[in-house]
Motif scaffolding. Structure first.
Motif, mmCIF file in Angstrom:
data_model
loop_
_atom_site.group_PDB
_atom_site.id
_atom_site.type_symbol
_atom_site.label_atom_id
_atom_site.label_comp_id
_atom_site.label_asym_id
_atom_site.label_seq_id
_atom_site.Cartn_x
_atom_site.Cartn_y
_atom_site.Cartn_z
ATOM 1 N N ASN A 423 0.825 -1.402 0.142
ATOM 2 C CA ASN A 423 0.017 -0.109 0.006
ATOM 3 C C ASN A 423 0.845 1.233 -0.068
ATOM 4 O O ASN A 423 0.924 2.070 1.080
ATOM 5 C CB ASN A 423 -0.912 0.057 1.284
ATOM 6 C CG ASN A 423 -0.122 -0.062 2.517
ATOM 7 O OD1 ASN A 423 1.098 -0.707 2.416
ATOM 8 N ND2 ASN A 423 -0.674 0.353 3.554
ATOM 9 N N PRO A 424 1.803 1.579 -1.091
ATOM 10 C CA PRO A 424 2.813 2.781 -0.905
ATOM 11 C C PRO A 424 1.827 3.967 -1.106
ATOM 12 O O PRO A 424 0.688 3.808 -1.812
ATOM 13 C CB PRO A 424 3.491 2.495 -2.273
ATOM 14 C CG PRO A 424 2.568 1.411 -3.078
ATOM 15 C CD PRO A 424 1.861 0.558 -2.147
ATOM 16 N N TYR A 429 8.148 6.024 -2.747
ATOM 17 C CA TYR A 429 8.697 5.246 -1.671
ATOM 18 C C TYR A 429 7.897 3.863 -1.708
ATOM 19 O O TYR A 429 6.804 3.943 -0.852
ATOM 20 C CB TYR A 429 8.541 6.141 -0.406
ATOM 21 C CG TYR A 429 9.104 7.472 -0.451
ATOM 22 C CD1 TYR A 429 10.604 7.347 -0.297
ATOM 23 C CD2 TYR A 429 8.541 8.737 -0.791
ATOM 24 C CE1 TYR A 429 11.308 8.520 -0.081
ATOM 25 C CE2 TYR A 429 9.271 9.821 -0.882
ATOM 26 C CZ TYR A 429 10.587 9.681 -0.330
ATOM 27 O OH TYR A 429 11.207 11.062 -0.260
ATOM 28 N N ALA A 430 8.317 2.911 -2.607
ATOM 29 C CA ALA A 430 7.429 1.902 -2.616
ATOM 30 C C ALA A 430 8.300 0.446 -2.513
ATOM 31 O O ALA A 430 7.558 -0.341 -2.414
ATOM 32 C CB ALA A 430 6.806 1.722 -3.998
ATOM 33 N N ASP B 304 -1.777 3.819 8.200
ATOM 34 C CA ASP B 304 -0.916 4.053 9.180
ATOM 35 C C ASP B 304 0.299 3.170 9.198
ATOM 36 O O ASP B 304 1.315 3.639 9.306
ATOM 37 C CB ASP B 304 -1.570 3.976 10.852
ATOM 38 C CG ASP B 304 -2.829 4.931 10.745
ATOM 39 O OD1 ASP B 304 -2.417 5.948 10.902
ATOM 40 O OD2 ASP B 304 -3.874 4.421 10.824
ATOM 41 N N VAL B 305 0.226 1.962 8.481
ATOM 42 C CA VAL B 305 1.585 1.175 8.383
ATOM 43 C C VAL B 305 1.488 0.703 7.003
ATOM 44 O O VAL B 305 0.647 0.724 6.284
ATOM 45 C CB VAL B 305 1.364 0.201 9.139
ATOM 46 C CG1 VAL B 305 1.598 0.369 10.734
ATOM 47 C CG2 VAL B 305 0.240 -1.014 9.184
ATOM 48 N N PHE B 306 2.874 0.396 6.570
ATOM 49 C CA PHE B 306 3.094 0.044 5.386
ATOM 50 C C PHE B 306 2.860 -1.575 5.270
ATOM 51 O O PHE B 306 3.686 -2.157 6.225
ATOM 52 C CB PHE B 306 4.580 0.129 4.732
ATOM 53 C CG PHE B 306 4.375 1.777 4.222
ATOM 54 C CD1 PHE B 306 3.603 2.296 3.479
ATOM 55 C CD2 PHE B 306 5.357 2.618 4.771
ATOM 56 C CE1 PHE B 306 3.851 3.516 2.932
ATOM 57 C CE2 PHE B 306 5.605 3.682 4.360
ATOM 58 C CZ PHE B 306 4.784 4.372 3.673
ATOM 59 N N ARG B 383 6.570 4.837 8.287
ATOM 60 C CA ARG B 383 5.096 5.364 8.629
ATOM 61 C C ARG B 383 4.367 5.705 7.173
ATOM 62 O O ARG B 383 5.074 6.434 5.984
ATOM 63 C CB ARG B 383 5.106 6.600 9.292
ATOM 64 C CG ARG B 383 5.364 6.297 10.765
ATOM 65 C CD ARG B 383 4.102 6.299 11.791
ATOM 66 N NE ARG B 383 4.647 5.512 13.022
ATOM 67 C CZ ARG B 383 4.599 6.418 13.868
ATOM 68 N NH1 ARG B 383 4.643 7.648 14.009
ATOM 69 N NH2 ARG B 383 5.105 5.833 15.223
ATOM 70 N N TYR B 384 3.211 5.582 7.011
ATOM 71 C CA TYR B 384 2.108 5.810 5.797
ATOM 72 C C TYR B 384 1.962 7.482 6.178
ATOM 73 O O TYR B 384 1.074 7.654 6.759
ATOM 74 C CB TYR B 384 0.981 5.140 6.169
ATOM 75 C CG TYR B 384 0.132 5.237 4.781
ATOM 76 C CD1 TYR B 384 0.279 4.383 3.863
ATOM 77 C CD2 TYR B 384 -0.856 6.277 4.593
ATOM 78 C CE1 TYR B 384 -0.587 4.677 2.714
ATOM 79 C CE2 TYR B 384 -1.467 6.457 3.616
ATOM 80 C CZ TYR B 384 -1.327 5.627 2.662
ATOM 81 O OH TYR B 384 -2.168 5.805 1.254
ATOM 82 N N ASP B 385 2.774 8.371 5.317
ATOM 83 C CA ASP B 385 2.606 9.600 5.789
ATOM 84 C C ASP B 385 3.112 10.427 4.630
ATOM 85 O O ASP B 385 4.010 9.911 3.711
ATOM 86 C CB ASP B 385 3.716 10.128 6.920
ATOM 87 C CG ASP B 385 3.057 10.452 8.326
ATOM 88 O OD1 ASP B 385 1.683 10.841 8.133
ATOM 89 O OD2 ASP B 385 3.820 10.280 9.176
#
Lengths: 566, 514
Positions: A423-424, A429-430, B304-306, B383-385
């Motif tokens: 879920n990039p 940033y993947a 929130d997380v990868f 972090r998913y940001d």
């Protein structure tokens, strides 16, 4: 973290007195809250609440109540709560639950509000409470959804039913014609936003009154008639539906206490279930369901590191707003109606801390003696770093995430054993890097204007898929370096590797190797104790071209974990 | 004083010019070569330096023509002109047809043709009936003889136009490249000669130099030879201008951000902390479940997380931790807690993610920690940001734990105070109640920094028994995390977190810590 906007006047009105901005900031600490904005012009305060386990604080009334308690002022009077074997009079307000909801959205709780006309600020605050409770605490309406209605238009009993989505229709809030429930999920903005909650269920929840007047289609949207609350209404019906009885009852209690603090009368509602619930088939809400929790006084003293008297402990707990009583060496705490965050005696300990105030605890230096130590890989990395610097290299530090374009395509290699993110957020940033070389080349590609020679290195981690690992991927510590200059090449990095290993007091051997990133015949695998531990060579012009680099580059990549093995 | 520093800055070439010329004596390339044996480069340098220092000034400018040999000319000088070689061939080997000559001499037909033409015209050779060239006078023309003389004369160096007779000049001109002759023998070089003379200022400098005893023979670079032959005993050393801008040095260097992190690590080690380390990929179990964050917690959303694309799940979660943690979530296990009261999802707990918080490693450390014990790590987290000036896709977190019977709220405050003073150099410290799902009680430490003012240095607390007991720890455990990036940015003079990981080599080379 929930953030709320509160009406300044309403807030200080319930709090009981006005505060300066600095005073507010200080006392907010007791509620684990921060003032984000104080807007005099609009009369609005923006406040961030850090405790995700205290949904009772996420509203004007709830926050003001807690702060007032900490100031030693307690005028709470919530007489409308029913308890097991002690139901309040519901005066005919009743919700009857249909058996079909058992596996869809089984629980509902409700109450009514009366006493004075709804003001604009209350309406606004109610909508905010609804949003915060249902979004943050109720998992985006999945486990809790709340609706408010014009009670004058409702003919009791209300029916909570499971209905066919394609044959049931009503006019939803915001529209002036009827849609089926199925159409609402497809066409109404709220249906599109929350439709996922009803994925895969055969029938949809539906609330209508005794005469077929539609209240709402929970957890999606109210009706445009009974569900359209307006300023000036003085009789309100509030209901919540959900999946878990305890959180539903708690949310209902929170909302009821908030209305009560605004000076409204709370009227109970009876719910009748055709199936069992944790609290029986008939329940009158708001309902007090919380269990008392006890804490050994010595446990509290030990964890706080402070030899407090029984009286001090009890006083602190009371200041924090708790009902407590002493039972020999224990204290029994009965949670407030709007709280259910006492999981363990430690939660009582923290109430003592809050009640006494942080400043009453004096810092004490820990006495236990322990030996400090860097990790073996850090110590070895520092050794390698020292030698690389001695060899004239500038250390770099890079992101571990990158794009598959940089890590794979530009490197002229196959997409093999890379850790990809499912879920990039962006393509940039993947992928987790498997080698440091792309980072070094990325650096070179933006640095043609820096004086040559370029000698750069990084010591850092990489990750690579590995079927032998329990977690499917192996993280390794690498040291990689790049030399970019005219008249430089394999012989130079060969000398550097030789120097590096000499000063690490380690032997190595080389083996010729083909690598699509490097020039054939000028590429060597590096072996340490017969184990492959790295590679060196000249970057192939195909790769240099991909990066837009015009200077010859040669490189070395070493796995420090293998060198560290023995 | 000004004169002295000017004199100290003089190059030995300048000194020699000043000492060897007087008054209005002409200073130009020729006179410098003649008198001081300067080559052209040295002469030009000396004159341009002296002009810029206003020690000589221009007196006149003249154009001068010089002659020298081309490569062809030098070749003719050595092996002979075509005419000389044809004559030699016939004299030695008898009559030859023109193609025979071309073959024997390795020359092109047209060159043989034109050479024979002029020799036949001046009566050196003639053609017989068999169309072969034979000797007639056997004597080369005067012109050819003159050409040979010029070739020999210009063999080693160039000569000024003034040194030649008119007839010679004509021959040079007709065989020069300048005239478009395909194979020119001579090069005609036109040069501008500028002549200077000493200025009034130079006279003052000269007299001062004499006072200072400067001869121009002083030692410049000290060489091994000079040390060996002890020449330095006879000569003085030339003074250098110490104010010359130094040239740039490229050096090997630690990355300043790494240096900052190393210092923090060293400080923590000095306080008795052991460093821990761990993998970048983690399971939901260690990342959150082991920390007693309920699986329905708002911060455990897909946003929130990868998540890893592959493998999606760990093969298994270590026992007995999995069972203990699952029960702690469901009903509190035997921790004294009532738990979160939901059905723990044993499939979800194996879901693979990128580590989103350093506390993972603190939890894992509990499985091997000693009592009493102190552990820490500075670890990369993800972090998913959205990436911007204050958010990075990956970044460092500084985390740790303290285990022991000594652990309580007051020693927690004591430790935070030591961090504030030792790591952040703070003088004022403030504690604020905080909330973290895995600690109770929880405290934030705020510090007053000289430059940044009040800010939150870190969060901490005592691990909930629901965290420690399922992982086999019976004593209280203090957990802490420090936000050191703001201090790092300030120390590096940056205000964008993305710059910590810059690709720009020059930026890193120039970056310093305050």
């Amino acid at each position: 973290m929930p953030k709320i906007e509160v009406n300044k006047n309403a807030f200080f009105n319930i709090f009981g007195k006005n505060l300066s901005q600095n005073e507010l900031v200080t006392i907010l600490e007791g509620a684990k809250a921060e003032l984000d904005d104080w807007n005099d012009k609009e009369g609005v305060l923006k406040i961030e609440l850090n405790d995700t386990n205290r949904p009772d604080l996420w509203s004007t009334a709830g926050l003001a109540r807690q702060l007032k308690l900490l100031q030693g002022r307690d005028d709470r009077k919530y007489t409308f709560f029913s308890r097991q074997n002690d139901f309040k009079d519901h005066q005919g307000r009743e919700v009857q639950v249909n058996a079909g909801l058992k596996n869809i959205r089984p629980y509902v709780a409700a109450f009514a509000v009366k006493g004075k006309p709804v003001s604009e600020e209350l309406l606004k605050d109610t909508i905010q409470t609804q949003e915060k409770l249902c979004w943050n605490y109720g998992q985006k309406r999945k486990s809790i959804a709340m609706g408010v209605y014009r009670a004058n238009m409702i003919k009791f009993p209300v029916h909570y039913k499971a209905v066919n989505p394609d044959t049931t229709s009503f006019t939803p809030l915001g529209l002036d014609s009827e849609l089926t429930l199925g159409q609402i999920l497809k066409d109404h903005p709220k249906g599109q936003e929350f439709g996922w909650i009803l994925k895969d269920v055969p029938k949809f929840p539906f609330l209508e009154d005794a005469e077929g007047g539609v209240l709402s289609f929970p957890p999606i949207i109210n009706s445009a008639s009974i569900g359209a609350l307006e300023v000036g209404d003085d009789y309100i019906f509030v209901e919540m539906t959900g999946l878990d009885m305890d959180s539903l009852l708690l949310a209902t209690s929170i909302a009821a206490c908030d209305f009560a603090d605004f000076g409204y009368e709370i009227l109970p509602v009876k719910i009748v279930y055709p199936y069992d619930t944790p609290y029986g088939r008939e329940i009158v809400t708001p309902y007090y369901f919380q269990q008392p929790v006890s804490m050994e006084l010595d446990y509290g003293r030990k964890l706080l590191g402070e030899n407090l008297s029984n009286e001090d402990l009890l006083a602190a707990l009371k200041t924090a707003g708790n009902n407590v009583k002493l039972d020999s060496r224990k204290v029994i705490l009965t949670p407030s109606e709007y709280r259910n965050d006492f999981l363990h005696p430690v939660d009582v300990v923290e109430e003592v801390m809050i009640g006494r105030g942080m400043s009453s605890f004096e810092a004490m230096v820990p006495k236990d003696f322990t030996v400090g130590r860097l990790s073996p890989v850090e110590l070895f990395s520092r050794k390698v770093r020292g030698i690389m610097i001695g060899l004239g290299f500038q250390e770099m530090i890079f992101n571990y995430l990158g794009s598959s374009k940089d890590f794979i395509d530009k490197m002229n290699i196959e997409n093999k054993d890379f850790v990809h993110i499912m879920n990039p957020m962006t393509e940039n940033y993947a992928v987790v890097r498997k080698s440091v070389l792309p980072n070094l080349l990325a650096s070179e590609s933006v640095s043609a204007n820096a004086v040559y020679p370029h000698k750069i290195f990084e010591i850092g981690k990489v990750a690579c898929l590995d079927k032998n690992e329990n977690y499917g991927a192996l993280t390794s510590n690498y040291c990689s370096f790049l030399l970019a200059d005219k008249d430089s090449g394999f012989n130079d990095v060969n000398s550097l590797v030789s120097a590096l290993f000499f000063y690490l007091s380690k032997d190595y051997s080389l083996k010729e190797k083909d690598d699509p990133r490097l020039i054939k015949g000028r590429t060597a695998e590096i072996y340490y104790k017969d184990k492959l531990c790295g590679i060196m060579g000249e970057i192939h012009p195909v790769v240099l071209d991909n990066w837009g680099i015009g200077m010859p580059c040669s490189c070395v990549e070493l796995n420090l974990d293998i060198l560290l093995e023995n | 004083m000004e004169l002295v520093s000017l004199i100290k800055g003089l190059h030995p070439l300048e000194v020699k010019v000043l000492l060897n010329f007087d008054g209005t004596k002409a200073i130009n390339r020729d006179s410098l070569t003649e008198k001081l044996n300067f080559n052209t480069g040295q002469s030009n340098q000396a004159m341009s330096w002296l002009v810029s220092k206003e020690l000589i000034e221009e007196k006149e400018r003249a154009t001068r023509i010089k002659y020298e040999l081309t490569d062809t000319g030098r070749d003719y000088q050595k092996t002979g002109t075509p005419e000389e070689r044809i004559l030699g061939l016939i004299k030695e080997k008898g009559p030859h047809s023109l193609p025979e000559m071309a073959e024997a001499l390795g020359l092109e037909n047209k060159d043989i043709g034109s050479a024979f033409g002029s020799m036949s015209k001046s009566g050196v050779l003639q053609m017989n009936e068999e169309k072969k060239a034979v000797i007639k006078s056997g004597e080369l023309s005067a012109e050819m003889k003159l050409l040979r003389k010029l070739l020999n004369q210009l063999e080693t160096s160039s000569f000024d136009e003034a040194e030649f007779e008119q007839a010679e000049k004509e021959i040079i001109a007709s065989n020069s490249k300048k005239r478009g002759s395909a194979k020119g023998i001579f090069k005609i070089i036109e040069n501008e000669i500028v002549t200077y003379a000493l200025t009034h200022k130079a006279a003052q400098v000269k007299s001062k130099m004499k006072d200072m005893g400067i001869t121009g023979d002083e030692i410049g670079l000290l060489s091994p030879e000079i040390i060996h032959n002890q020449e330095w005993k006879k000569k003085g050393f030339r003074s250098y201008n110490i104010n010359v801008p130094p040239s740039r040095v490229l050096l090997g260097r630690k990355n300043p951000y790494v240096a900052f992190l190393e210092e923090v690590k060293d400080k923590l080690v000095s306080m008795g902390f052991q460093e821990f380390d761990g993998p970048l990929t983690e399971s939901e179990f260690w990342n959150s479940d082991a920390l007693f964050m309920p699986q329905f917690h708002a911060a455990r959303d897909i946003h929130d997380v990868f998540y890893l694309k592959e493998p999606t799940h760990a093969k298994e979660i270590e026992q007995p931790y999995l069972d203990n943690v699952a029960k702690a979530h469901e009903n509190g296990w035997n921790t004294g807690s009532r738990g979160w009261g939901y059905q723990f999802d044993r499939d979800f707990t194996r879901r693979m993610i990128l580590r989103s918080q350093g506390t993972v490693l603190s939890a894992k450390a509990l499985t091997y920690a000693e009592v009493p014990g102190k552990y820490f790590g500075i670890e990369r987290c993800f972090r998913y940001d959205s990436v911007d000036a204050t958010h990075a896709a990956d970044f460092y977190q500084t985390e740790g734990i303290v285990l022991g019977n000594d652990v309580n709220l007051r020693t927690l405050l004591g430790l935070l105070k030591i961090f504030a003073e030792q790591v952040a150099g703070a003088k004022e410290v403030k504690y604020v109640p905080a909330y973290f799902p895995f600690t109770e009680p929880s405290v934030e430490v705020h510090i007053k920094h000289d430059v940044l003012g009040w800010f939150e240095l870190g969060g901490s607390g005592i691990f909930r028994p629901e965290v420690t007991e399922p992982l086999g720890i019976k004593v209280p455990v203090l957990a802490w995390g420090l936000g050191i990036d703001r201090m790092a940015l300030m120390s590096l003079g940056l205000n964008d977190i993305r710059d910590l990981f810059t690709n720009d080599i020059e930026q890193v080379r120039l970056r310093r810590r305050s």
